[in-house]
Write a protein that holds these residues in place. Sequence first.
Motif, PDB file in Angstrom:
ATOM      1  N   GLN A 181     150.645 118.105 -42.464  1.00 40.82           N
ATOM      2  CA  GLN A 181     150.138 117.791 -41.127  1.00 40.82           C
ATOM      3  C   GLN A 181     151.287 117.605 -40.150  1.00 40.82           C
ATOM      4  O   GLN A 181     151.258 118.092 -39.018  1.00 40.82           O
ATOM      5  CB  GLN A 181     149.291 116.505 -41.149  1.00 40.82           C
ATOM      6  N   ARG A 182     152.342 116.925 -40.630  1.00 43.12           N
ATOM      7  CA  ARG A 182     153.498 116.660 -39.782  1.00 43.12           C
ATOM      8  C   ARG A 182     154.179 117.959 -39.372  1.00 43.12           C
ATOM      9  O   ARG A 182     154.630 118.124 -38.253  1.00 43.12           O
ATOM     10  CB  ARG A 182     154.466 115.737 -40.535  1.00 43.12           C
ATOM     11  N   ILE A 183     154.251 118.930 -40.299  1.00 46.83           N
ATOM     12  CA  ILE A 183     154.928 120.192 -39.999  1.00 46.83           C
ATOM     13  C   ILE A 183     154.064 121.088 -39.115  1.00 46.83           C
ATOM     14  O   ILE A 183     154.556 121.735 -38.193  1.00 46.83           O
ATOM     15  CB  ILE A 183     155.250 120.957 -41.309  1.00 46.83           C
ATOM     16  N   THR A 184     152.758 121.142 -39.402  1.00 41.56           N
ATOM     17  CA  THR A 184     151.883 122.081 -38.706  1.00 41.56           C
ATOM     18  C   THR A 184     151.654 121.691 -37.258  1.00 41.56           C
ATOM     19  O   THR A 184     151.562 122.554 -36.385  1.00 41.56           O
ATOM     20  CB  THR A 184     150.513 122.130 -39.416  1.00 41.56           C
ATOM     21  N   LEU A 213     143.259 121.912 -43.358  1.00 44.91           N
ATOM     22  CA  LEU A 213     143.885 120.742 -43.978  1.00 44.91           C
ATOM     23  C   LEU A 213     142.953 119.537 -43.946  1.00 44.91           C
ATOM     24  O   LEU A 213     143.008 118.683 -44.823  1.00 44.91           O
ATOM     25  CB  LEU A 213     145.186 120.380 -43.247  1.00 44.91           C
ATOM     26  N   GLU A 214     142.110 119.455 -42.910  1.00 39.77           N
ATOM     27  CA  GLU A 214     141.223 118.297 -42.794  1.00 39.77           C
ATOM     28  C   GLU A 214     139.966 118.419 -43.644  1.00 39.77           C
ATOM     29  O   GLU A 214     139.187 117.482 -43.742  1.00 39.77           O
ATOM     30  CB  GLU A 214     140.766 118.109 -41.337  1.00 39.77           C
ATOM     31  N   MET A 215     139.773 119.614 -44.224  1.00 35.38           N
ATOM     32  CA  MET A 215     138.505 119.825 -44.941  1.00 35.38           C
ATOM     33  C   MET A 215     138.581 119.360 -46.385  1.00 35.38           C
ATOM     34  O   MET A 215     139.065 120.085 -47.239  1.00 35.38           O
ATOM     35  CB  MET A 215     138.132 121.314 -44.979  1.00 35.38           C
ATOM     36  N   ALA A 265     145.876 120.969 -48.929  1.00 35.98           N
ATOM     37  CA  ALA A 265     145.677 119.578 -48.534  1.00 35.98           C
ATOM     38  C   ALA A 265     145.779 118.653 -49.735  1.00 35.98           C
ATOM     39  O   ALA A 265     146.128 117.476 -49.612  1.00 35.98           O
ATOM     40  CB  ALA A 265     144.316 119.412 -47.864  1.00 35.98           C
ATOM     41  N   ARG A 266     145.494 119.215 -50.917  1.00 35.13           N
ATOM     42  CA  ARG A 266     145.534 118.349 -52.108  1.00 35.13           C
ATOM     43  C   ARG A 266     146.952 118.182 -52.629  1.00 35.13           C
ATOM     44  O   ARG A 266     147.158 117.485 -53.606  1.00 35.13           O
ATOM     45  CB  ARG A 266     144.678 118.950 -53.223  1.00 35.13           C
ATOM     46  N   ILE A 299     141.635 128.862 -43.718  1.00 33.93           N
ATOM     47  CA  ILE A 299     140.930 127.613 -44.013  1.00 33.93           C
ATOM     48  C   ILE A 299     141.048 127.267 -45.491  1.00 33.93           C
ATOM     49  O   ILE A 299     141.324 126.122 -45.851  1.00 33.93           O
ATOM     50  CB  ILE A 299     139.445 127.714 -43.620  1.00 33.93           C
ATOM     51  N   ILE A 300     140.877 128.269 -46.349  1.00 34.78           N
ATOM     52  CA  ILE A 300     140.955 127.994 -47.783  1.00 34.78           C
ATOM     53  C   ILE A 300     142.353 127.531 -48.147  1.00 34.78           C
ATOM     54  O   ILE A 300     142.544 126.594 -48.921  1.00 34.78           O
ATOM     55  CB  ILE A 300     140.577 129.251 -48.603  1.00 34.78           C
ATOM     56  N   LEU A 301     143.357 128.196 -47.565  1.00 39.79           N
ATOM     57  CA  LEU A 301     144.733 127.785 -47.827  1.00 39.79           C
ATOM     58  C   LEU A 301     144.937 126.337 -47.408  1.00 39.79           C
ATOM     59  O   LEU A 301     145.495 125.524 -48.142  1.00 39.79           O
ATOM     60  CB  LEU A 301     145.694 128.696 -47.058  1.00 39.79           C
TER      61      LEU A 301
END
Lengths: 161, 369
Positions: free
Chosen positions: B246-249, B67-69, B238-239, B231-233
């Motif tokens: 982020q809040r859920i994960t 998500l941060e990538m 993230a877009r 990571i790809i997911l």
Amino acid sequence: MGERSVELPGLGTKFELDTDHGDKVAVIFLNTGKNQLYLLEKGRDTPAVANLTPAEARRMGSVLTGAVIEAEKEAVEIAFSALSDLRIRVHTYLARKNLAGKCIGDLQVRTRSGATIIAVARKGRNFISPPPSFAFEEGDILVLIGERDQLSAFEREILGI
Amino acid sequence: MDSLAFALFLCLILVLAARKLSIPPIPLYIVAGLIAGVSGLRLVQGDTISSYFGHLGLIFLLFSSGLEMKPGRFLAQGSRLILSGLIDLNVNLLLGFFAALALGFSPFDAFVIGSAFFDTSSAISLASLIENRRLLSSESETIIWLMLIEDLIMVFLIFLVSAEMENPALLTLKIVSVVVMIVLLVRLIRDPLINVLKRDDYIPTLLTFSAVICASAFAMALNVPEAVPLIILGATLARTDLATLQRITAPFRDVFLVILFFFFGATIPLSAEVSLFAVGAISLFAIISKVGAGVLIGRLLHHSNQSGVEIGIYTIARGEFAVALAAIYGSASVSTMVALMVIITSIAGSLICRYGDRLRSMASRGFPQ
């Protein structure tokens, strides 16, 4: 005066200000919702840090912009730091049976009290700047603007409280 | 199940104590596991349930790193930052690898140890920066971005470690198709996805949780390293609605990671092959290599040795990915080594950061200029 805003991935965002005097002030908005205020005096190594909740940050923000707002349940008072004598009060009132059917012009709100009705909220619909022909219904919420004396006069004369 | 209940209750007490004392909780979980587990009092046993939960910790960690990538982010920071990531990698991975080889580990094991050597715990590092009020300095910005680059490199290392057996051509083909499939899928359902994520019932949570588990299952079915689809997911989702994801994960990742750390400690049969000397040597090297890499990075980015030392000490604590790697791919002796190195470096790192100023002033009094 130099300022920059920097993203801190995984942490939040930082806004830095280098003042003309040589001090450094920074605000960090953390992803957790908390905020930190950093102050580094000119010539010193270690900054002082204050932790602020979002509400405290907003309060500091409004103090620093010069418009001091005090909020109560039915009223908000606005004072501008450059015009300390000028205090504008915005107050809400509930219209009861005694106002039902009467319109603003008939009641002569402005003439008799000095306060002005700037909005009326009725069952989810809002009327901004209602004309003198606007008639009240029981249950309306009136929003008035004026000085304390004017609002007190409104309460006495028009509302009958 | 009682092992899990006991473990969670114990970890809860530990983290509350750790917060009170301002020390990082991660080493405490591992130590508690070591004491309560197979090498200690034998109060708890690892089983399929606890190792599954621990594994969930890794996959949520991978997803949240994804998500941060944002690809543009790194490029915007400039090539010097990417260069520092490479310095960090080379100094630490190589030093760890060769030190492990010298101590008698096999090349594969040495590579796992080297990767663990390289991985600074972002959680401990960021927490130290906040606690020690360092966020005003430009070095702290470098450290924070370095953590992000490390995550990216770490994913690559995990991928290398887990991809040992396959035919490289076939593997590459499978990976490329997985990546393409996920990117296309997310693009196809992007708008309905955003709408679902805006809901305020439990559906966004269910969606995210399922997506992560499905990605992991997908990887296992195709025999592709999990890091890839996760990571790809993360990067593609993230877009859509980053804040919600982020809040859920975060809660899933944080809770499952606690289980991972504890049972990592609990299931290591403290290998008698690994001597105290070896552990001490590796830990000392671990501290020196991060400080060394830090100084090189400091000279490159801030033109100062002192900045470099600062960067170095805030990256001493090793962490999450190292433990996950060792838990899943390491042998008993590797796990022992990594566990003890993580414990020692995280405690040493946070003490050095906290009392660094005092150490520095003592040093300068001792060596008058």
